[in-house]
Design an enzyme around this catalytic site. Sequence first.
Site, PDB file in Angstrom:
ATOM      1  CB  CYS B 111       3.290  -0.616   8.992  1.00  0.00           C
ATOM      2  SG  CYS B 111       3.076  -2.463   9.174  1.00  0.00           S
ATOM      3  CB  VAL B 112      -1.510   2.618   9.966  1.00  0.00           C
ATOM      4  CG1 VAL B 112      -1.922   4.700   8.888  1.00  0.00           C
ATOM      5  CG2 VAL B 112      -1.739   2.124   8.537  1.00  0.00           C
TER       6      VAL B 112
END
Lengths: 102, 112, 136
Positions: B111-112
């Site tokens: 996840c960014v």
Amino acid sequence: MNILHTVNKSPFERTSLDSCLKFAAPGAAVLLIEDGVYAALRDTGAAARVKDALKTVKIYALGPDLKARGFAEGHLIPGIGVLDYAGFVDLAAASAKVQAWL
Amino acid sequence: MADMIDVDGKQLAVDEEGYLADLNEWVPCVATVMAKQDNLELTEEHWDIINFLREYYEEYQIAPAVRVLTKIVGKKLGKDKGNSKYLYSLFPYGPAKQACRFAGLPKPTGCV
Amino acid sequence: MSEIVKKILYLNRKAPYGTIYAWESLEVVLISAAFDQVVSLMFMDDGVYQLVKGQDPSGIGMKNFSSTYRTLGDYEVKNVYVDRDSLAARGLTADNLVQIAWEDVDTGEEMENIVTVIDASRGCELMAEADVVFSF
């Protein structure tokens, strides 16, 4: 009192173990810790050198490091002792000094 | 000083994105409190996902990325639940990010 | 998801726990797999120790990420290769390694274990076939 040598590098990646065994005097103790414990396993490319060294020095492996890596006493070259952290401390206290091979 | 959330009168540390600092401190009430902050009421459907995430973390030591979560939820809880529309309807801030936070897990890998 | 799809080969040559390489590599692998890249892993030299089963680092205060390798199938990683010579030099066989299952939920295609022991010649081919090789 003798020297306690510690080796924390894999014998397949560094020369720490070979240098240690070359310079360890008869009667010295060698404790394998961290990635050094791989040298204590049987049937490896390093086993012949370790067995040879067992004729003159005592060799131990640190139990929690073995367990972390998926190995137990049954995987070791006969003659190598397994120590826990308290045993490490006792061995260090019983030695003249501790020499680390990094 | 880390941010804190109040769970049953106990102060628990969270990181700057609101994820629980120590996952061993998790109790179900953590999810309830965090959901309330996000204006959500947790239903049985939410709990299915939260519990599933905790079991997954227990076994594999990671929080799955959203695409992986969708796939494995479909496998374990049924095809009707293994799609992003359903999961987003439960967790509008992102099923992996928000549900993992409620479950006390770290932010999912990927996840960014 | 990204539009450019590359064949990425991750080359893992370090033992776990002693250094951070193994865990860092695994995190990057999971991230790139989550972004739809075609990911293969190759373990050689001390890297083969990463896959040894029965690891328990609770006594050294570290995370047991050896169980995380088993999730690679969920991330649609289908190719995990282990160098035969590296195993032999360490007295290990495929029996000492974790098994990683893989399943395509859409087609129902299943593989019980994607961990494959290979010779150097096959490893050489895999390196040639990859668009990018990342070393850890």
